[in-house]
Design a protein around this motif. Structure first.
Motif, PDB file in Angstrom:
ATOM      1  N   SER A  24       0.831  -1.195   0.000  1.00  0.00           N
ATOM      2  CA  SER A  24       0.000   0.000   0.000  1.00  0.00           C
ATOM      3  C   SER A  24       0.864   1.244   0.000  1.00  0.00           C
ATOM      4  N   GLY A  25       0.276   2.318  -0.474  1.00  0.00           N
ATOM      5  CA  GLY A  25       0.976   3.604  -0.478  1.00  0.00           C
ATOM      6  C   GLY A  25       1.705   3.835  -1.772  1.00  0.00           C
ATOM      7  N   PRO A  26       1.558   5.043  -2.305  1.00  0.00           N
ATOM      8  CA  PRO A  26       2.229   5.354  -3.569  1.00  0.00           C
ATOM      9  C   PRO A  26       3.710   5.627  -3.385  1.00  0.00           C
ATOM     10  N   ILE A  27       4.464   5.378  -4.421  1.00  0.00           N
ATOM     11  CA  ILE A  27       5.876   5.756  -4.463  1.00  0.00           C
ATOM     12  C   ILE A  27       5.966   6.992  -5.330  1.00  0.00           C
ATOM     13  N   ASP A  28       6.708   7.963  -4.886  1.00  0.00           N
ATOM     14  CA  ASP A  28       6.848   9.204  -5.653  1.00  0.00           C
ATOM     15  C   ASP A  28       7.859   8.984  -6.768  1.00  0.00           C
ATOM     16  N   PHE A  29       7.377   8.590  -7.939  1.00  0.00           N
ATOM     17  CA  PHE A  29       8.269   8.349  -9.065  1.00  0.00           C
ATOM     18  C   PHE A  29       8.666   9.654  -9.759  1.00  0.00           C
ATOM     19  N   ARG A  30       7.924  10.713  -9.545  1.00  0.00           N
ATOM     20  CA  ARG A  30       8.161  12.040 -10.137  1.00  0.00           C
ATOM     21  C   ARG A  30       8.007  12.046 -11.656  1.00  0.00           C
ATOM     22  N   ASP A  31       8.622  11.127 -12.335  1.00  0.00           N
ATOM     23  CA  ASP A  31       8.534  11.077 -13.793  1.00  0.00           C
ATOM     24  C   ASP A  31       8.029   9.687 -14.188  1.00  0.00           C
ATOM     25  N   GLY A  77      10.742  -1.344 -17.023  1.00  0.00           N
ATOM     26  CA  GLY A  77      10.415  -2.085 -18.236  1.00  0.00           C
ATOM     27  C   GLY A  77       8.925  -2.319 -18.393  1.00  0.00           C
ATOM     28  N   VAL A  78       8.120  -1.350 -17.957  1.00  0.00           N
ATOM     29  CA  VAL A  78       6.672  -1.443 -18.086  1.00  0.00           C
ATOM     30  C   VAL A  78       6.173  -0.171 -18.770  1.00  0.00           C
ATOM     31  N   THR A  79       4.877  -0.088 -18.951  1.00  0.00           N
ATOM     32  CA  THR A  79       4.317   1.107 -19.591  1.00  0.00           C
ATOM     33  C   THR A  79       4.022   2.175 -18.541  1.00  0.00           C
ATOM     34  N   PRO A  80       3.916   3.436 -18.965  1.00  0.00           N
ATOM     35  CA  PRO A  80       3.517   4.494 -18.021  1.00  0.00           C
ATOM     36  C   PRO A  80       2.151   4.220 -17.383  1.00  0.00           C
ATOM     37  N   ARG A  81       1.269   3.557 -18.126  1.00  0.00           N
ATOM     38  CA  ARG A  81      -0.043   3.217 -17.548  1.00  0.00           C
ATOM     39  C   ARG A  81       0.115   2.249 -16.374  1.00  0.00           C
ATOM     40  N   THR A  82       1.034   1.303 -16.497  1.00  0.00           N
ATOM     41  CA  THR A  82       1.298   0.376 -15.384  1.00  0.00           C
ATOM     42  C   THR A  82       1.772   1.153 -14.164  1.00  0.00           C
ATOM     43  N   ILE A  83       2.663   2.108 -14.372  1.00  0.00           N
ATOM     44  CA  ILE A  83       3.144   2.930 -13.262  1.00  0.00           C
ATOM     45  C   ILE A  83       1.979   3.676 -12.631  1.00  0.00           C
ATOM     46  N   SER A  84       1.097   4.235 -13.441  1.00  0.00           N
ATOM     47  CA  SER A  84      -0.086   4.940 -12.916  1.00  0.00           C
ATOM     48  C   SER A  84      -0.958   3.997 -12.099  1.00  0.00           C
ATOM     49  N   ASN A  85      -1.126   2.767 -12.587  1.00  0.00           N
ATOM     50  CA  ASN A  85      -1.909   1.779 -11.828  1.00  0.00           C
ATOM     51  C   ASN A  85      -1.231   1.424 -10.509  1.00  0.00           C
ATOM     52  N   TRP A  86       0.068   1.300 -10.528  1.00  0.00           N
ATOM     53  CA  TRP A  86       0.800   1.014  -9.287  1.00  0.00           C
ATOM     54  C   TRP A  86       0.582   2.132  -8.285  1.00  0.00           C
ATOM     55  N   ILE A  87       0.663   3.363  -8.755  1.00  0.00           N
ATOM     56  CA  ILE A  87       0.478   4.509  -7.860  1.00  0.00           C
ATOM     57  C   ILE A  87      -0.954   4.505  -7.323  1.00  0.00           C
ATOM     58  N   ARG A  88      -1.897   4.192  -8.159  1.00  0.00           N
ATOM     59  CA  ARG A  88      -3.304   4.225  -7.763  1.00  0.00           C
ATOM     60  C   ARG A  88      -3.682   3.055  -6.851  1.00  0.00           C
ATOM     61  N   ILE A 138       8.167  -6.516  -5.200  1.00  0.00           N
ATOM     62  CA  ILE A 138       9.507  -6.535  -5.802  1.00  0.00           C
ATOM     63  C   ILE A 138       9.880  -5.181  -6.411  1.00  0.00           C
ATOM     64  N   PRO A 139       9.020  -4.560  -7.238  1.00  0.00           N
ATOM     65  CA  PRO A 139       9.400  -3.236  -7.749  1.00  0.00           C
ATOM     66  C   PRO A 139       9.587  -2.202  -6.632  1.00  0.00           C
ATOM     67  N   LYS A 140       8.765  -2.308  -5.591  1.00  0.00           N
ATOM     68  CA  LYS A 140       8.914  -1.354  -4.487  1.00  0.00           C
ATOM     69  C   LYS A 140      10.279  -1.519  -3.822  1.00  0.00           C
ATOM     70  N   ARG A 141      10.650  -2.751  -3.543  1.00  0.00           N
ATOM     71  CA  ARG A 141      11.959  -2.993  -2.915  1.00  0.00           C
ATOM     72  C   ARG A 141      13.102  -2.521  -3.807  1.00  0.00           C
ATOM     73  N   LEU A 142      12.982  -2.804  -5.100  1.00  0.00           N
ATOM     74  CA  LEU A 142      14.005  -2.376  -6.042  1.00  0.00           C
ATOM     75  C   LEU A 142      14.130  -0.856  -6.049  1.00  0.00           C
ATOM     76  N   TRP A 143      12.989  -0.157  -6.049  1.00  0.00           N
ATOM     77  CA  TRP A 143      13.009   1.305  -6.055  1.00  0.00           C
ATOM     78  C   TRP A 143      13.630   1.849  -4.766  1.00  0.00           C
ATOM     79  N   LEU A 144      13.248   1.286  -3.623  1.00  0.00           N
ATOM     80  CA  LEU A 144      13.810   1.742  -2.351  1.00  0.00           C
ATOM     81  C   LEU A 144      15.316   1.507  -2.310  1.00  0.00           C
ATOM     82  N   LEU A 145      15.738   0.370  -2.835  1.00  0.00           N
ATOM     83  CA  LEU A 145      17.169   0.072  -2.884  1.00  0.00           C
ATOM     84  C   LEU A 145      17.882   1.058  -3.803  1.00  0.00           C
TER      85      LEU A 145
END
Length: 127
Positions: free
Chosen positions: A5-12, A21-32, A38-45
């Protein structure tokens, strides 16, 4: 897939999509709806926000540890192989040691029987 839960501030959104390696729509869905674990851990790392990885970084195609040592992908991938080899070798040595102890016990018993036999012969007057 488990979601965090909770959005990640991807900024772009486009940059984040390219990174994962996904589409911008996937990123929007993740935020929503929540970012998969796994992507969250990778981003935090990647952004240095994961306290479990403090002092650990990626650079020059290698994983760098806080003590200054580093490993490339081949070394990391071979790690489990060497652990398995070590366990197998330990088991083999343990089995050999057990067999050696059994052989020694048989030898001792045989020697004791031979000694007892000699004593018995002397007592009985056969020698």
């Amino acid at each position: 897939m488990d979601r965090v839960s909770g959005p990640i501030d991807f900024r772009d959104t486009q940059a984040a999509a390219d990174y994962f390696g996904v589409t911008p729509r996937t990123i929007s869905n993740w935020i929503r709806y929540g970012v998969p674990e796994i992507p969250k851990r990778l981003w935090l790392l990647r952004t240095g926000q994961d306290s479990n990885w403090k002092g650990i970084r990626f650079g020059d195609g290698e994983l760098w540890l806080p003590d200054g040592t580093h490993q490339n992908v081949n070394q990391i991938l071979m790690g489990p192989y060497w652990v398995r080899q070590s366990i197998t070798e330990t088991q083999r040595c343990t089995n050999l040691e057990a067999r050696l102890r059994q052989a020694q016990a048989v030898t001792v018993a045989s020697n004791e029987c031979a000694s007892f036999d000699k004593i018995a012969r002397k007592v009985a007057g056969y020698t």
